[in-house]
Motif scaffolding. Structure first.
Motif, PDB file in Angstrom:
ATOM      1  N   VAL A 103      52.306 -69.975 -66.264  1.00  0.00           N
ATOM      2  CA  VAL A 103      51.171 -69.209 -65.464  1.00  0.00           C
ATOM      3  C   VAL A 103      49.508 -70.015 -65.631  1.00  0.00           C
ATOM      4  O   VAL A 103      48.926 -69.956 -64.651  1.00  0.00           O
ATOM      5  N   ILE A 111      51.569 -65.671 -58.670  1.00  0.00           N
ATOM      6  CA  ILE A 111      50.628 -64.877 -59.072  1.00  0.00           C
ATOM      7  C   ILE A 111      49.271 -65.544 -58.339  1.00  0.00           C
ATOM      8  O   ILE A 111      48.335 -64.849 -58.009  1.00  0.00           O
ATOM      9  N   ASN A 129      45.802 -70.100 -73.070  1.00  0.00           N
ATOM     10  CA  ASN A 129      45.647 -70.459 -74.547  1.00  0.00           C
ATOM     11  C   ASN A 129      44.313 -70.341 -75.224  1.00  0.00           C
ATOM     12  O   ASN A 129      43.395 -70.020 -74.586  1.00  0.00           O
ATOM     13  N   ASP A 164      56.281 -61.646 -61.792  1.00  0.00           N
ATOM     14  CA  ASP A 164      57.102 -62.827 -62.247  1.00  0.00           C
ATOM     15  C   ASP A 164      57.684 -63.614 -61.156  1.00  0.00           C
ATOM     16  O   ASP A 164      57.393 -63.104 -59.994  1.00  0.00           O
ATOM     17  N   SER A 177      53.007 -63.781 -73.170  1.00  0.00           N
ATOM     18  CA  SER A 177      53.773 -64.277 -74.121  1.00  0.00           C
ATOM     19  C   SER A 177      55.321 -64.347 -74.320  1.00  0.00           C
ATOM     20  O   SER A 177      55.852 -64.997 -75.167  1.00  0.00           O
ATOM     21  N   ALA A 220      57.134 -66.066 -72.269  1.00  0.00           N
ATOM     22  CA  ALA A 220      58.062 -67.465 -71.970  1.00  0.00           C
ATOM     23  C   ALA A 220      57.789 -68.573 -72.779  1.00  0.00           C
ATOM     24  O   ALA A 220      58.523 -68.643 -73.919  1.00  0.00           O
ATOM     25  N   ASP A 221      56.541 -69.313 -72.727  1.00  0.00           N
ATOM     26  CA  ASP A 221      56.231 -70.446 -73.505  1.00  0.00           C
ATOM     27  C   ASP A 221      56.084 -69.978 -74.860  1.00  0.00           C
ATOM     28  O   ASP A 221      56.467 -70.546 -75.984  1.00  0.00           O
ATOM     29  N   PHE A 222      55.359 -68.659 -75.170  1.00  0.00           N
ATOM     30  CA  PHE A 222      55.365 -68.101 -76.615  1.00  0.00           C
ATOM     31  C   PHE A 222      56.471 -67.310 -77.009  1.00  0.00           C
ATOM     32  O   PHE A 222      56.486 -66.886 -78.194  1.00  0.00           O
ATOM     33  N   GLY A 251      48.941 -77.236 -69.428  1.00  0.00           N
ATOM     34  CA  GLY A 251      49.931 -76.722 -70.628  1.00  0.00           C
ATOM     35  C   GLY A 251      51.163 -76.124 -70.024  1.00  0.00           C
ATOM     36  O   GLY A 251      51.990 -75.855 -70.675  1.00  0.00           O
TER      37      GLY A 251
END
Ligand code: AR6
Length: 231
Positions: free
Chosen positions: A140, A111, A130, A79, A44, A46-48, A137
């Motif tokens: 990762v 990763i 997601n 990371d 959660s 980065a994008d979130f 999207g």
């Protein structure tokens, strides 16, 4: 690809001078490198757009709770960059809590290429997914679905059609998947974390009471999922 040029810096995990390799009770050498290992990204953050200070507190709290219940298994927060803020926050807080650095450490690399480019064998990797468990999207999720190939998509659909925030699903990886052949990954655990990004579904609008609860649930589900594989 991004961040991999510096992998060799922390790839070796050689024994320190004077340190003895672990010898298993069964008589064989049980080196740390062969221990079951879960590599996971910071869910959660980065994008979130989840707050890094709060997320790092939760990661360290949950790692402290689970790491000693996992036998010789290891947890590794991954990371892409040496400049990763979340990695440095977690490293500092984990050492303040005296978490065993053989059982939990941070690692810089992609990763999906930890073994081939980083020399770190992780039999399980986690995905910041997601809720539709769809490929693409970005972040990762895009990297793992792309590296896992069609085999990962099919195997994921067999386990779940969707996932609510705070939940995780364990997906056994078919040996046809490049992640299996190249990296030795046997399972992917999809985790859906809380979302603070108004452009994404289920946005919590900065409700960090709820958000922290959901992130705690997400890590609990992830580590319980890993522990179900290890057992
Ligand atoms: N290897 C290691 N870590 C990575 C990689 C990689 N290849 N790629 C990103 N990270 P994010 P979220 C780190 O945005 O915030 C997706 O589009 C990244 O630096 O991937 O939970 C999904 O479909 C960060 O530390 O996940 C969801 O809709 C961490 O992984 C949404 O983004 C998580 O960043 C989930 O957002």
């Amino acid at each position: 690809s991004k961040g991999t040029s510096s992998l060799s810096e922390n790839a070796g995990r050689k024994l320190k001078e004077g340190e003895e390799p672990l010898v298993g009770l069964a008589g064989g050498d049980v080196s740390l490198e062969d221990a079951p290992t879960l590599a996971f990204p910071s869910i959660s953050t980065a994008d979130f757009q989840f707050d890094l200070e709060k997320a790092s507190d939760i990661i360290v709290e949950k790692v402290a709770k689970f790491v000693n219940k996992l036998g010789n298994a290891r947890l590794v927060l991954v990371d892409l960059s040496h400049k990763s803020k979340i990695l440095s926050l977690v490293r500092t807080k984990a050492s303040e809590k005296n978490i065993d650095s053989n059982k939990f450490f941070t690692f810089v690399g992609d990763i999906t290429r930890l073994h081939s480019e980083g020399g770190l064998h992780c039999n399980v990797i986690a995905n910041a997914a997601n809720w539709r468990l769809k490929p693409g999207g970005g972040g990762v999720n895009a990297a793992i679905f792309s590296a896992g190939g069609q085999a990962l998509e099919v195997a994921t659909k067999e386990q779940a059609k969707s996932l609510l925030p705070g939940n995780a699903v364990v997906v056994p990886l078919p040996s046809a998947s490049p992640l299996f052949c190249r990296e030795g990954v046997t399972h992917v655990i999809h985790v859906v974390g809380p979302n603070m990004n108004p452009q994404r579904p289920n946005c919590l609008n900065n409700d960090y009471i709820k958000g922290c609860e959901v992130l705690q649930e997400a890590y609990t589900s992830l580590f319980e999922g890993f522990s179900s594989i290890v057992r």
